[in-house]
Design an enzyme around this catalytic site. Structure first.
Site, short mmCIF file in Angstrom:
data_model
loop_
_atom_site.label_atom_id
_atom_site.label_comp_id
_atom_site.label_asym_id
_atom_site.label_seq_id
_atom_site.Cartn_x
_atom_site.Cartn_y
_atom_site.Cartn_z
N CYS A 144 0.83 -1.21 0.00
CA CYS A 144 0.00 0.00 0.00
C CYS A 144 0.87 1.26 0.00
CB CYS A 144 -0.96 0.00 1.19
SG CYS A 144 -0.15 -0.16 2.80
N HIS A 189 -1.31 1.43 7.43
CA HIS A 189 -1.83 1.36 6.07
C HIS A 189 -1.71 2.72 5.39
CE1 HIS A 189 -4.18 -0.08 2.74
NE2 HIS A 189 -5.14 0.80 2.93
#
Length: 952
Positions: A269, A862
């Site tokens: 990510c 994330h």
């Protein structure tokens, strides 16, 4: 020989020191060892010169190798996240590991943590121990709900994986089968190159692999070619999928260009977020979409990647802006990045900004218009005007660096260094590609500690204290005193590890040496150590005696329970010292009942002479200590009787004075009922001082003990060991009660939310004068020495696209932290003119075009992105393969990590870039109006922004 028949300590030290220097070779196996255990071993063998005095000290004997501190709870092979080499663990080659295990064994129930050496890099190869393995999920085609997880090295082959799957699901070798990659959207990819490694195949953390068995009639359940494969380049049997992109729903043409997600390949990510920000940087994307990069590819630049990064990035951008796909899988791009930057080759979480820095530099060198870089002698300002020096610096920069990346992202700042000794001023102008802005640091941190009060009946209390980040142990004691009422000068702070004192801190030691995982115990000591000459503070550890086997009389001991500190009279009798120790443990040492007392005398050990005991239970001076002795047990020996408690119940020298019972403390008098009844001692004790059992004590008719101040120091290496017989320990020592503690209300305290800071505050902090650290001095050409000079940075010129990196992550040897401060940054009209020191610079206004977000903590979490589409001027949220609409009020958050601003005079339609001028000319010739994502009144600012450009 050392313990248990091991090699002598000199041999151990020499062998391991040599093996630690072993070079890494591809395919070799290395082993992880917890650094705490290894440090204890180093003390024991005198590995470092400052530990020589402890060499052979049985009381620092490390015991079996214990790697529990590296492992997740309940998982014998799963490592904790974010472990750091040398800080959390050390690496040993196979030979070194085997030697340590043969000498010390491995803790019962633990398995060796073995890792392979893998080779990384495409052109410049280097080896690395693969500490974190790739976790794959394995299942059968007929039952994909039955998933089995296994860990593999990146060097393992597809054939190795297939053999493991066959073993798991009992598939015979003669049964024909094939492997598939299964992706999140129910797409599949064949794995039909058995010799390919996991790294070459691009398998990532958490990837699902499916094994399919051939039907009895010779057909395949999934058919000769899998209908669910969504790869426009898919074919069988050739294995080309490793080199191609996977696309969702190929052939569609109704997706809006640029609104294309990126599949997560496993902790990628960070890469997806960086790509989305760059993809939505209009001048860069137009450059690639119009194939301008092809004529500028530099295949011969030794600092570049032979054009591979630029070509791979261009292919990815074209797919994302084709309008055909809702998402693509950037495996080919990821592979290219990993080959040229091995730190990004795996599937562990990385820093988005670090990837951006590599990518911008890689694209620049791949597209550098300078084919042969000239050598340029850098000059100091030497009093020349800033304008002259700045122009010279920029011209020199362009002689070696000229690319689309320089055109779009490079600016110039002024650096001023002043020597504190001779006042020499050094001024240089340096280019930058992005600004790393410091955030106002948290000045405090929270620590959880345990306070052990002097009252032996009081359970340890857990507190959460707020202390200065840059503070010392006294600050911790002061904060704890405010919560507990215990005076700070009556506290001693310790770090307990593996049932012993790992460290005993001095009041002036830095708090930065305390790590988050440390178990910090603070002991209340009711004496003034600087003034009280009648008492001494001693560390006390608990040991359980054992025999090595039933075939030998050799004995040893192992630590257990929680050690403690206590103050005792400097001159004492052996009996009173025993009673003081028993009194200190009365909360968790159970006393015998009348029935137990009449059953027979308690035996504190099978032989009073074990480890050289004298008749009074005190170890003789110079006797062997902790782990083992060559003297046999004498089964017929009997322990000496403990004098009646009535004779010693009132100790004039007991710490605490006569008013202890009035203050609620447990005393010998109040605990008499607890202590009476024993005719035999529960434990013996032995003194250890800095590795030697040579603390002076006077042995006479009254069995006095004298602690000599010239030899005794409060130190983790000086302690009193209480040796327990296993039967007596099991019978009288309540381990659950000993480990019990209470929680103070402060543990539930959550610090108030911090107020936000403005982006301009961070810029001001960036341009604030600072003093260089002692570890990062400046070499003064006048003094001819390194000096802690003052340094000041100022902005001279700014680029068309300004990349701002908010420095949220901080690192030190002992701490890793993330700042979650809310930074308030403008969506439009960021005016940077006030920060430019160039007197000819006019107003410089910027509009936000993209943001990289990071959610979570240090080393994990994330990444996502917000970006403004260049075609429709609307904001969108990019979360891996998902793309959704966003509003401006969502963009400013604590997660914002990297900001992309574009200067208002450079947007499409302004004609700032050559490509934009070409497009503008074509539009005028055809009569087609030019679209712009800015209002027409923004053009009023064009003249104001002209002077913000580079001074070249």
């Amino acid at each position: 020989m050392a313990e248990g028949g091991a090699a002598d300590l000199d041999t151990q030290r020499s062998d391991i020191a040599t093996l630690l220097k072993t070079s890494l070779r591809k395919g070799d196996t290395w082993y992880l060892v917890d650094s705490r255990w290894f440090k204890q071993w180093k003390k024991y063998v005198g590995f470092d010169s400052w530990d020589k005095y402890q060499m052979g000290d049985q009381n620092v004997y490390p015991g079996p190798i214990d790697n529990s501190g590296l492992l997740k709870d309940g998982d014998a092979q799963s490592l904790k996240e974010h472990l750091i080499d040398e800080l959390d663990y050390i690496l040993l080659p196979t030979e070194g590991w085997n030697k340590l295990v043969s000498w010390y064994t491995l803790m019962e129930g633990q398995e060796p943590i073995a890792r392979k050496v893998v080779e990384q890099g495409m052109f410049v190869k280097h080896c690395k121990v693969e500490v974190y393995l790739t976790e794959l999920k394995l299942c059968e085609n007929g039952n994909m709900n039955n998933v089995v997880t296994r860990r593999f090295s990146k060097a393992d082959t597809i054939d190795t994986i297939e053999k493991e799957i066959r073993k798991i699901f009992n598939i015979p070798d003669e049964k024909e089968a094939r492997l598939w990659n299964k992706y999140m959207s129910n797409t599949f990819e064949p794995l039909n190159k058995p010799d390919s490694t996991i790294q070459d195949a691009g398998l990532y953390q958490g990837q699902v692999l499916v094994i399919e068995q051939k039907n009895e009639d010779g057909t395949w359940p999934r058919g000769p070619s899998a209908p669910n494969v969504k790869n426009s380049n898919y074919c069988l049997p050739s294995y080309t999928a490793y080199k191609n992109y996977d696309y969702s729903e190929p052939g569609r043409n109704n997706e809006q260009p640029g609104l294309c997600g990126l599949s997560n390949l496993g902790n990628t990510c960070f890469m997806n977020s960086a790509i989305q920000c760059l993809s939505n940087t209009p001048p860069l994307t137009e450059y690639f979409l119009n194939d301008k990069y092809q004529e500028e590819l530099n295949f011969d630049n030794p600092l570049g990647m032979r054009g591979e990064i630029a070509k791979s990035y261009a292919e990815l951008i074209k797919q994302m802006w084709s309008g055909k796909f809702s998402y693509v899988t950037p495996r080919a791009f990821k592979t290219q990045v990993g080959r040229f930057a091995p730190q990004f080759s795996g599937y562990q979480q990385q820093d988005c900004q670090e990837l951006l820095a590599f990518l911008l530099d890689g694209l620049h060198e791949d597209l550098n218009r300078i084919r042969k870089k000239p050598y340029i002698q850098l000059k100091d300002a030497d009093g020349r005007p800033d304008k002259v020096v700045a122009e010279e610096a920029w011209e020199n920069h362009l002689k070696r660096n000229d690319s689309i990346i320089v055109d779009i992202f490079h600016g110039l700042f002024k650096s001023t260094l002043v020597c504190p000794e001779c006042a020499k001023i050094s001024v240089t102008f340096d280019p930058f590609c992005y600004l790393t802005l410091p955030l106002p640091m948290k000045k405090e941190r929270s620590l959880e500690v345990y306070l052990v009060r002097m009252d032996p009946l009081a359970k340890p209390m857990q507190y959460k204290v707020i202390v200065p980040k840059i503070g010392n142990i006294l600050d911790l004691c002061t904060a704890l005193s405010a919560l507990s009422g215990v005076p700070a000068d009556k506290m001693i702070v310790t770090d307990i590890y593996n049932h012993r004192f790992h460290r005993i801190f001095a009041m002036d030691e830095n708090l930065s040496s305390i790590m988050e995982r440390d178990d910090i115990y603070v002991f209340e000591i009711n004496i003034n150590r600087t003034e009280d000459t009648e008492h001494v503070v001693i560390p006390v550890c608990l040991r359980e005696k054992f025999r090595h086997s039933s075939y030998t009389h050799h004995t040893g001991s192992s630590l257990f329970g929680q050690p403690f500190l206590m103050a005792v009279p400097r001159n004492n009798t052996e009996d009173k010292l025993y009673n003081l120790l028993l009194l200190r443990m009365c909360r968790y040492v159970k006393m015998s009942t009348e029935t137990e007392e009449t059953d027979g005398p308690l035996r504190c050990c099978e032989d009073q002479n074990i480890n050289g005991n004298g008749p009074n239970g005190i170890h003789e001076e110079g006797s062997p200590s902790e782990m083992e002795t060559d003297e046999p047990d004498d089964e017929s020996s009997q322990d000496q009787e403990l004098p009646s408690e009535n004779e010693n119940s009132q100790s004039e020298d007991s710490v605490g004075g006569d008013n202890d019972s009035e203050n609620g403390l447990c005393t010998e008098e109040t605990c008499k009922g607890r202590l009476t009844g024993h005719k035999k001692r529960l434990f013996t004790f032995q003194f250890n001082n800095l590795g030697n059992t040579d603390i002076n004590y006077i042995k006479d008719d009254t069995r006095h003990i004298r602690f000599d101040d010239r030899q005794l120091r409060l130190d983790e290496r000086s302690f009193l060991a209480l040796d327990w017989d296993p039967d007596l320990k099991k019978r009288y020592f309540d381990e659950n009660a000993a480990e019990d503690f209470e929680k103070h209300e402060s543990v539930e305290y959550k610090p108030p939310k911090r107020p936000f800071v403005k982006l301009k505050d961070c810029i001001e902090l960036f341009t604030t004068k600072e003093k260089l650290g002692a570890e990062d001095p400046w070499y003064c050409p006048n003094c001819k020495e390194h000096q802690q000079a003052t340094k000041k940075l100022d902005l001279w010129s700014l680029p068309p696209v300004l990349v701002v990196h908010l420095k949220r992550f901080s690192y030190s040897r002992y701490m890793r932290d993330k700042l979650d401060t809310l930074v308030d940054f403008p969506i439009s009209d960021l005016d940077m003119s006030e920060f430019l020191i160039n007197p000819n610079a006019g107003p410089c206004r910027y509009n936000l075009i993209a943001v990289s977000n990071h959610y979570g903590g240090m080393g994990g979490g994330h990444y996502t992105a917000f970006a403004k589409n260049k075609d429709d001027g609307k904001w969108y949220y990019f979360d891996d393969s998902s793309v959704s609409s966003a509003s401006e009020d969502q963009i400013v958050s604590k997660a914002a990590y990297v900001l992309f601003y574009q200067r208002q005079d450079t947007f499409s339609g302004t004609g700032f870039f050559p490509l934009d001028r070409e497009t503008k000319g074509a539009s005028a010739a055809t009569g087609v109006p030019l679209e712009s994502d800015e209002d027409s009144n923004d053009n009023d600012n064009d003249l104001e922004n002209e002077n913000c450009m580079h001074t070249n």
